[in-house]
Design a protein around this motif. Sequence first.
Motif: not given
Length: 535
Positions: A340-341, A404-405, A426-432, A472-474
Amino acid sequence: MLRITELKLPLDHSENQLKSAIIQRLGINAGQLKSHSIFRRGYDARKRDSITLIYTLDVELENEAVVLARFRDDPHIAPTPDTRYHPVAQAPQNLATRPVVIGFGPCGLFAGLLLAEMGFRPIILERGKPVRERTKDTFGLWRQREFNPESNVQFGEGGAGTFSDGKLHTQIKDPHHRGRKVLTEFVKAGAPTEILYLSKPHIGTFRLVSMIEEMRGTIEALGGEIRFQSRVEDILIENGAVRGVALANGETIDADHIVIAAGHSARDTFKMLYERGVYIEPKPFSIGFRIEHPQSLIDRCRFGSYAGHPLLGAADYKLVHHCKNGRSVYSFCMCPGGTVVAATSEPGQVVTNGMSQYSRNERNANSGIVVGITPDDYPGYPLAGIDLQRELEKRAFELGGGTYDAPGQLVGDFLAGRPSTGFGSVQPSYTPGVHLGDLSKALPAYAIEAIREALPAFDRKIPGFAMQDAVLTGVETRTSSPIRIKRNGDYQSLNTRGLYPAGEGAGYAGGIMSAAIDGIKAAEAVALNIIGKRK
């Protein structure tokens, strides 16, 4: 040659079995088969313990006419069609002005390439930077929280598709085989040849970078001109027709034919066009979250004992649920083995998207889980959908802590209506980074209600989909353009002659392949219009 479609074989068949299947299907002896090639290969995994490969094959035979006559009523055996691309025009000598293409994503890339191949020497204007410089700026946000509003996931050479899964399949009708032209040009630029025959081809970001540079060189060698960091600030219009563009640096360029291929995030460009009186209308789009699961879970659910098979790769999925409140929830831009970017194009906002490399070997699968919305949900003027996007993206920035998190929540907690305080398996992949909390505040109530109903329904189709630890990431808000710049039959704006709205930003595409095909169509329309005027 003859084309055979819908030829099915077991997943682990041999080359000899493929030849035998061709011979048996056509009722010929082995000596009559001179050669064969794969035009398309897909798979049927509906029965996960009995997965089959499905082929479209081109075969060369002795006595082809006799065989074809025998199968004249069979819809799966026919002459091989000509899928080569045939240019529609050639530029006349001494053109008064050169066509201009605004945007250098997939649509602008192919509009520019086709115009250059036909000799029109287009000028391509890209507000962002060349792809390698742009990649550094993008990583600046992902790794150091440093954001560049003119060079990011959305803006720059290659467009938004550069930082994506690189999917190259589409469901649009393509009777003139323009999609084959797109795939062929990608292979010429360095893409793996398998994209020519896989039913769901993809490339991945790292390969796309070098390919785009190669295609840029081709356009320039054919007389095209690409100008980076050249943001269009105004379209010059006289008596209902375009006369040129004005750039942010004060320069003006005369042009009677302008292709707008600006992408779905060029909000300032849409505002400028609206203020200049170009006809724009709102259109539906979707909003939601990204969801991440272990890729191994998706592989097992889709492929059973064949999970990990090299011909299948990382499994994908496509889900839809029609809710009691009248909304539809569906998976969007599914990225097997991806990440996820961060995909914002404006400061102080958070937007998510998905991306995979060619290998698709990251530990998580991710996709958008989004709710369809319509202009009835954002009434007012044509750009009201953009206002809604901005509102949700600013709210996501605040919920993520203002750094920006992205705001996040475990699926189990989201369904139970309680904030999340820690990650599970499950570890999220989104960075920062991901800031856990309560996502019910991130979207309108009707969207939260719909997603809460849909996730358990998806779990019945893919057991484990609603697992407690899934993340879930928003927010996902850039599913498609919230506007349409309407055009007529010859691809020109309804009320502005010489303006050719095209691609995803104009509301006519969704993804790399459909945007590229639309760019080809726009280039053809420009060429035919110029030729027609000269006559």
